[in-house]
Design a protein around this motif. Structure first.
Motif, PDB file in Angstrom:
ATOM      1  N   GLU A  62       0.814  -1.210   0.000  1.00  0.00           N
ATOM      2  CA  GLU A  62       0.000   0.000   0.000  1.00  0.00           C
ATOM      3  C   GLU A  62       0.852   1.266   0.000  1.00  0.00           C
ATOM      4  N   ALA A  63       2.132   1.129  -0.294  1.00  0.00           N
ATOM      5  CA  ALA A  63       3.017   2.298  -0.332  1.00  0.00           C
ATOM      6  C   ALA A  63       2.532   3.275  -1.410  1.00  0.00           C
ATOM      7  N   ILE A  64       2.551   4.539  -1.047  1.00  0.00           N
ATOM      8  CA  ILE A  64       2.143   5.595  -1.979  1.00  0.00           C
ATOM      9  C   ILE A  64       3.356   6.447  -2.278  1.00  0.00           C
ATOM     10  N   VAL A  65       3.644   6.591  -3.556  1.00  0.00           N
ATOM     11  CA  VAL A  65       4.753   7.434  -4.006  1.00  0.00           C
ATOM     12  C   VAL A  65       4.153   8.552  -4.845  1.00  0.00           C
ATOM     13  N   ASP A  66       4.279   9.755  -4.337  1.00  0.00           N
ATOM     14  CA  ASP A  66       3.729  10.921  -5.029  1.00  0.00           C
ATOM     15  C   ASP A  66       4.876  11.871  -5.338  1.00  0.00           C
ATOM     16  N   TYR A  67       4.707  12.690  -6.339  1.00  0.00           N
ATOM     17  CA  TYR A  67       5.736  13.682  -6.657  1.00  0.00           C
ATOM     18  C   TYR A  67       5.091  15.004  -7.060  1.00  0.00           C
ATOM     19  N   LYS A  68       5.808  16.049  -6.793  1.00  0.00           N
ATOM     20  CA  LYS A  68       5.371  17.397  -7.132  1.00  0.00           C
ATOM     21  C   LYS A  68       6.439  18.011  -8.033  1.00  0.00           C
ATOM     22  N   VAL A  69       5.994  18.605  -9.110  1.00  0.00           N
ATOM     23  CA  VAL A  69       6.886  19.245 -10.071  1.00  0.00           C
ATOM     24  C   VAL A  69       6.719  20.754  -9.939  1.00  0.00           C
ATOM     25  N   SER A  70       7.826  21.456  -9.696  1.00  0.00           N
ATOM     26  CA  SER A  70       7.777  22.910  -9.531  1.00  0.00           C
ATOM     27  C   SER A  70       8.705  23.570 -10.537  1.00  0.00           C
ATOM     28  N   LEU A  71       8.142  24.424 -11.363  1.00  0.00           N
ATOM     29  CA  LEU A  71       8.933  25.156 -12.350  1.00  0.00           C
ATOM     30  C   LEU A  71       9.588  26.351 -11.673  1.00  0.00           C
ATOM     31  N   ARG A  72      10.898  26.465 -11.837  1.00  0.00           N
ATOM     32  CA  ARG A  72      11.611  27.613 -11.273  1.00  0.00           C
ATOM     33  C   ARG A  72      11.225  28.876 -12.035  1.00  0.00           C
ATOM     34  N   GLU A  73      11.160  29.956 -11.301  1.00  0.00           N
ATOM     35  CA  GLU A  73      10.831  31.235 -11.914  1.00  0.00           C
ATOM     36  C   GLU A  73      12.002  31.695 -12.798  1.00  0.00           C
ATOM     37  N   CYS A  74      11.705  32.060 -14.017  1.00  0.00           N
ATOM     38  CA  CYS A  74      12.674  32.606 -14.980  1.00  0.00           C
ATOM     39  C   CYS A  74      13.758  31.611 -15.402  1.00  0.00           C
ATOM     40  N   GLU A  75      13.540  30.319 -15.195  1.00  0.00           N
ATOM     41  CA  GLU A  75      14.506  29.304 -15.622  1.00  0.00           C
ATOM     42  C   GLU A  75      13.742  28.118 -16.205  1.00  0.00           C
ATOM     43  N   PRO A  76      14.284  27.471 -17.216  1.00  0.00           N
ATOM     44  CA  PRO A  76      13.633  26.270 -17.770  1.00  0.00           C
ATOM     45  C   PRO A  76      14.008  25.013 -16.988  1.00  0.00           C
ATOM     46  N   VAL A  77      13.752  25.030 -15.685  1.00  0.00           N
ATOM     47  CA  VAL A  77      14.170  23.943 -14.798  1.00  0.00           C
ATOM     48  C   VAL A  77      12.994  23.545 -13.898  1.00  0.00           C
ATOM     49  N   TYR A  78      12.774  22.226 -13.818  1.00  0.00           N
ATOM     50  CA  TYR A  78      11.759  21.683 -12.924  1.00  0.00           C
ATOM     51  C   TYR A  78      12.434  21.040 -11.719  1.00  0.00           C
ATOM     52  N   ASP A  79      12.068  21.490 -10.520  1.00  0.00           N
ATOM     53  CA  ASP A  79      12.507  20.853  -9.284  1.00  0.00           C
ATOM     54  C   ASP A  79      11.459  19.798  -8.927  1.00  0.00           C
ATOM     55  N   ILE A  80      11.921  18.655  -8.470  1.00  0.00           N
ATOM     56  CA  ILE A  80      11.040  17.518  -8.197  1.00  0.00           C
ATOM     57  C   ILE A  80      11.102  17.158  -6.716  1.00  0.00           C
ATOM     58  N   SER A  81       9.916  16.992  -6.101  1.00  0.00           N
ATOM     59  CA  SER A  81       9.821  16.572  -4.697  1.00  0.00           C
ATOM     60  C   SER A  81       9.031  15.271  -4.629  1.00  0.00           C
ATOM     61  N   PHE A  82       9.685  14.206  -4.208  1.00  0.00           N
ATOM     62  CA  PHE A  82       9.015  12.925  -4.003  1.00  0.00           C
ATOM     63  C   PHE A  82       8.583  12.819  -2.550  1.00  0.00           C
ATOM     64  N   THR A  83       7.350  12.348  -2.335  1.00  0.00           N
ATOM     65  CA  THR A  83       6.832  12.082  -0.997  1.00  0.00           C
ATOM     66  C   THR A  83       6.410  10.613  -0.960  1.00  0.00           C
ATOM     67  N   ILE A  84       6.901   9.907   0.043  1.00  0.00           N
ATOM     68  CA  ILE A  84       6.623   8.487   0.164  1.00  0.00           C
ATOM     69  C   ILE A  84       5.843   8.220   1.446  1.00  0.00           C
ATOM     70  N   GLU A  85       4.718   7.532   1.319  1.00  0.00           N
ATOM     71  CA  GLU A  85       3.973   7.037   2.471  1.00  0.00           C
ATOM     72  C   GLU A  85       4.122   5.521   2.441  1.00  0.00           C
ATOM     73  N   GLU A  86       4.924   4.998   3.338  1.00  0.00           N
ATOM     74  CA  GLU A  86       5.292   3.577   3.265  1.00  0.00           C
ATOM     75  C   GLU A  86       4.163   2.623   3.637  1.00  0.00           C
ATOM     76  N   GLY A  87       3.338   2.974   4.580  1.00  0.00           N
ATOM     77  CA  GLY A  87       2.246   2.100   4.983  1.00  0.00           C
ATOM     78  C   GLY A  87       2.726   0.909   5.785  1.00  0.00           C
ATOM     79  N   ASP A  88       1.850  -0.069   5.936  1.00  0.00           N
ATOM     80  CA  ASP A  88       2.149  -1.269   6.720  1.00  0.00           C
ATOM     81  C   ASP A  88       2.715  -2.369   5.834  1.00  0.00           C
ATOM     82  N   GLN A  89       3.503  -3.232   6.456  1.00  0.00           N
ATOM     83  CA  GLN A  89       4.065  -4.377   5.741  1.00  0.00           C
ATOM     84  C   GLN A  89       3.127  -5.566   5.895  1.00  0.00           C
ATOM     85  N   TYR A  90       2.880  -6.235   4.781  1.00  0.00           N
ATOM     86  CA  TYR A  90       2.016  -7.422   4.768  1.00  0.00           C
ATOM     87  C   TYR A  90       2.830  -8.643   4.379  1.00  0.00           C
TER      88      TYR A  90
END
Length: 91
Positions: A62-90
């Motif tokens: 049930e692990a959830i891996v989400d990411y957010k893409v943020s465009l830098r102001e005045c630059e052609p660059v995307y910063d990436i933030s990964f967020t992981i919710e590991e959940g329980d082990q089965y």
């Protein structure tokens, strides 16, 4: 025929949060891209899937891996933030 492809965008800073089971180095080894590579939404999706598969292989189905893409102001660059919710082990 003239073609204008526009500005080329690149990956910038990459952050990972929420991971306790696997360290940053283990997760980064799964990345399909590196900082300064040309931006690719497909590489981003493949990376998120690889991280989910890593957790799933150890029973964290049930692990959830989400990411957010943020465009830098005045630059052609995307910063990436990964967020992981590991959940329980089965088993």
């Amino acid at each position: 025929i003239d073609i204008d492809k526009g500005i080329r965008y690149y990956f910038g800073n990459i952050s990972i949060s929420g991971n306790c089971i696997y360290n940053r180095k283990d997760i980064k080894s799964l990345f399909e891209f590196c900082k300064t590579d040309p931006y690719s939404p497909e590489d981003l999706r493949l990376t998120a899937k690889a991280i989910r598969d890593l957790y799933g292989s150890q029973g964290y189905i049930e692990a959830i891996v989400d990411y957010k893409v943020s465009l830098r102001e005045c630059e052609p660059v995307y910063d990436i933030s990964f967020t992981i919710e590991e959940g329980d082990q089965y088993r």
